[in-house]
Enzyme design. Structure first.
Site, PDB file in Angstrom:
ATOM      1  N   CYS A  70      25.303 -13.407 -32.942  1.00 51.17           N
ATOM      2  CA  CYS A  70      24.898 -13.394 -31.535  1.00 51.17           C
ATOM      3  C   CYS A  70      23.390 -13.451 -31.317  1.00 51.17           C
ATOM      4  CB  CYS A  70      25.454 -12.143 -30.858  1.00 51.17           C
ATOM      5  SG  CYS A  70      27.258 -12.007 -30.907  1.00 51.17           S
ATOM      6  N   HIS A 120      21.935 -10.147 -25.647  1.00 53.32           N
ATOM      7  CA  HIS A 120      21.732  -9.416 -26.912  1.00 53.32           C
ATOM      8  C   HIS A 120      20.266  -9.373 -27.321  1.00 53.32           C
ATOM      9  CE1 HIS A 120      24.341  -7.894 -30.418  1.00 53.32           C
ATOM     10  NE2 HIS A 120      23.168  -7.310 -30.458  1.00 53.32           N
TER      11      HIS A 120
END
Length: 526
Positions: A70, A120
């Site tokens: 991610c 993220h």
């Protein structure tokens, strides 16, 4: 339903830029493999809204994430540079606040920039060029998920992916993933409505980032029931026997424990059922956003891009989740539609590091100071016959390896090199399932040599290994210190100022509520 958040906070736009530049709506999914979408040929999954978007626009059939994880993938996408070049090695690595992103560039050129959903980001800077962020993130902003390449036991860190997500697949009305994405969708739709009310609004970059279909697959009944059990097939490639599997795949299997606790055929089908249902849920939310774009009248001026940060192996070869360079994990959807975008399907390999220079060119923003490693895809999107990159590169520097793992795709060939592991070379035109490693075949020695030379040109793997280990050491030390005493969270805290949100007497023209200026409506151009 989540309380309404206002639009962007007021700021002074530039007046020396053209008024006809397109808006950009970037929609992201999490852990969505390109091959799992009907727009890419999947025979079972139902995703009519994404199919509609693909039919109206340009589809890149061989788009790769910069890293099958991610945070590194997203940071590479926003900066147009390899994740290692900006120090985002894993899901607990910080993108330095001084690193330019496409968001900074567009904002400096007068674009309004707003994010809702997951990105993220790790560390205190949770904006990286976005003027406002309408939700918090779904995952932590701390260093606690720092890998440790000193360890010999991959299963020793409790935050690693394991079998629990697969075994926990179920129907659930309330679950973290859907709760989060409901809020992302709500704020995105309201954002578009707020933007549409500004008669002299700036062009905008609105990023809408969902967490589905990331595991765990806890989905609502209507989405589950779009599929019958009989429709859910088993993986095309069964679990590779351990003596035949490549070392990296074995490390990933050991890390999640799937060989210790093998899934039955019924459990495999149930997990895949949950993934398909999560995609359908995501598609509904994407449809809500696209419908709002159309209903507000913004569609005619807005380029829509859809992509994902990485894919999902979904049991192929015995692998689940991401972290692999096989196409199920590393190949992602990339779809663009809107004004000036020529409908087409592009077969050549491209990378998500190409998105930042592409957006800059589409927005007519000069990038003399940008340090892009990617290639603008704007010529292809506008109908040109050429314009894509010659080489596509990927890297993986997190849990599941003990040395940097890198990938190159050029034409029909994919090459993977990890120090300590045998090289891997696949001819994807002849071997779609990546079952025949040609790296040891004398007939392909010249290709291996060419790919190896390009690896050496792009990376000093020994030096990169030392950089990653040193970064891990520093972050482990910082994380240990921050666990003690008073803690100041880095997680983004969305703020709603209700005092300027609705009708507020003389301050807001109570006789004409439709003319109210909600908190943060964009200022008119000068």
């Amino acid at each position: 339903m989540t309380a309404r958040r206002g639009c962007l906070t007021a700021c002074t736009p530039r007046s020396d830029v053209a008024d006809d530049r397109p808006n950009i709506l970037l929609i992201m999914a999490d852990q969505l493999s390109a091959g799992a979408l009907p727009a890419y040929g999947h025979p079972v999954v139902s995703a009519p809204n994404l199919t509609r978007l693909a039919e109206a626009g340009a589809v890149f059939e061989a788009a790769y994430c910069a890293s099958p994880l991610c945070a590194p993938s997203r940071s590479a996408m926003l900066t147009g540079r390899r994740a290692s070049a900006v120090g985002v090695y894993d899901n607990a690595a910080e993108l330095p606040a001084g690193t330019p992103t496409i968001t900074h560039l567009l904002r400096a050129a007068g674009y309004a920039t707003v994010l809702t959903g997951k990105m993220h980001f790790v560390g205190p800077d949770q904006l990286h060029g976005f003027e406002q962020r309408l939700t918090s993130d779904v995952y932590p902003a701390t260093f606690d998920w720092t890998p440790d390449w000193r360890r010999s036991d991959e299963r020793s860190l409790p935050w690693y992916h394991n079998m629990n997500s697969l075994l926990g697949t179920r129907i659930a009305e309330a679950a973290m993933q859907t709760d989060y994405d409901d809020e992302v969708c709500f704020t995105a739709v309201q954002l578009l409505r707020d933007l549409s009310r500004q008669p002299h609004r700036r062009p905008f970059l609105a990023t809408v980032s969902f967490t589905n279909p990331h595991d765990p697959w806890e989905v609502r009944r209507p989405h589950w029931e779009r599929y019958s059990d009989s429709e859910i097939g088993l993986p095309e490639v069964a679990t590779i026997p351990r003596e035949q599997a490549d070392p990296h795949s074995l490390r990933l299997r050991d890390m999640i424990g799937c060989d210790e606790r093998p899934l039955s055929e019924e459990e495999v089908r149930k997990a895949r059922h949950g993934y398909y249902a999560a995609i359908s849920y995501l598609d509904d939310r994407v449809g809500d956003v696209l419908d709002a774009l159309e209903a507000t009248g913004l569609a005619n001026d807005t380029i829509v891009l859809f992509t994902a940060d990485h894919g999902e192996m979904l049991g192929e070869r015995g692998l689940w989740y991401k972290m692999s360079f096989f196409d199920g994990s590393a190949r992602v959807p990339l779809i663009a539609a809107g004004p000036g975008i020529a409908p087409a399907r592009h077969a050549g390999p491209v990378s998500q590091v190409d998105l930042a220079p592409t957006l800059a060119e589409l927005a007519a923003v000069g990038g003399d100071d940008a340090e892009y490693e990617g290639t603008s895809l704007a010529p292809l999107l506008r109908g040109g016959a050429a314009g894509g990159p010659d080489w596509v590169a990927g890297e993986y520097l997190a849990e599941g390896v003990r040395a940097p793992s890198v990938m190159l795709r050029r034409g029909r060939h994919k090459f993977i090199r990890t120090p300590g592991d045998p090289d891997q070379l696949y001819d994807l035109d002849a071997d779609r399932l990546e079952l025949d490693n040609l790296a040891g075949d004398p007939a392909h020695a010249a290709v291996v040599e060419e790919m190896g030379a390009e690896v050496r040109r792009r990376w000093d793997l020994e030096a990169l290994d030392a950089e990653v280990r040193e970064s891990q050491r520093r972050r482990r030390l910082v994380a240990a210190g921050l666990r003690h005493g008073a803690q100041t969270p880095w997680d983004h805290q969305p703020f709603v100022d209700a005092s300027v949100q609705w009708v507020r007497g003389e301050r807001a023209g109570a006789e004409h509520p439709s003319r109210l200026r909600p908190r943060g409506d964009l200022p008119e151009r000068e």
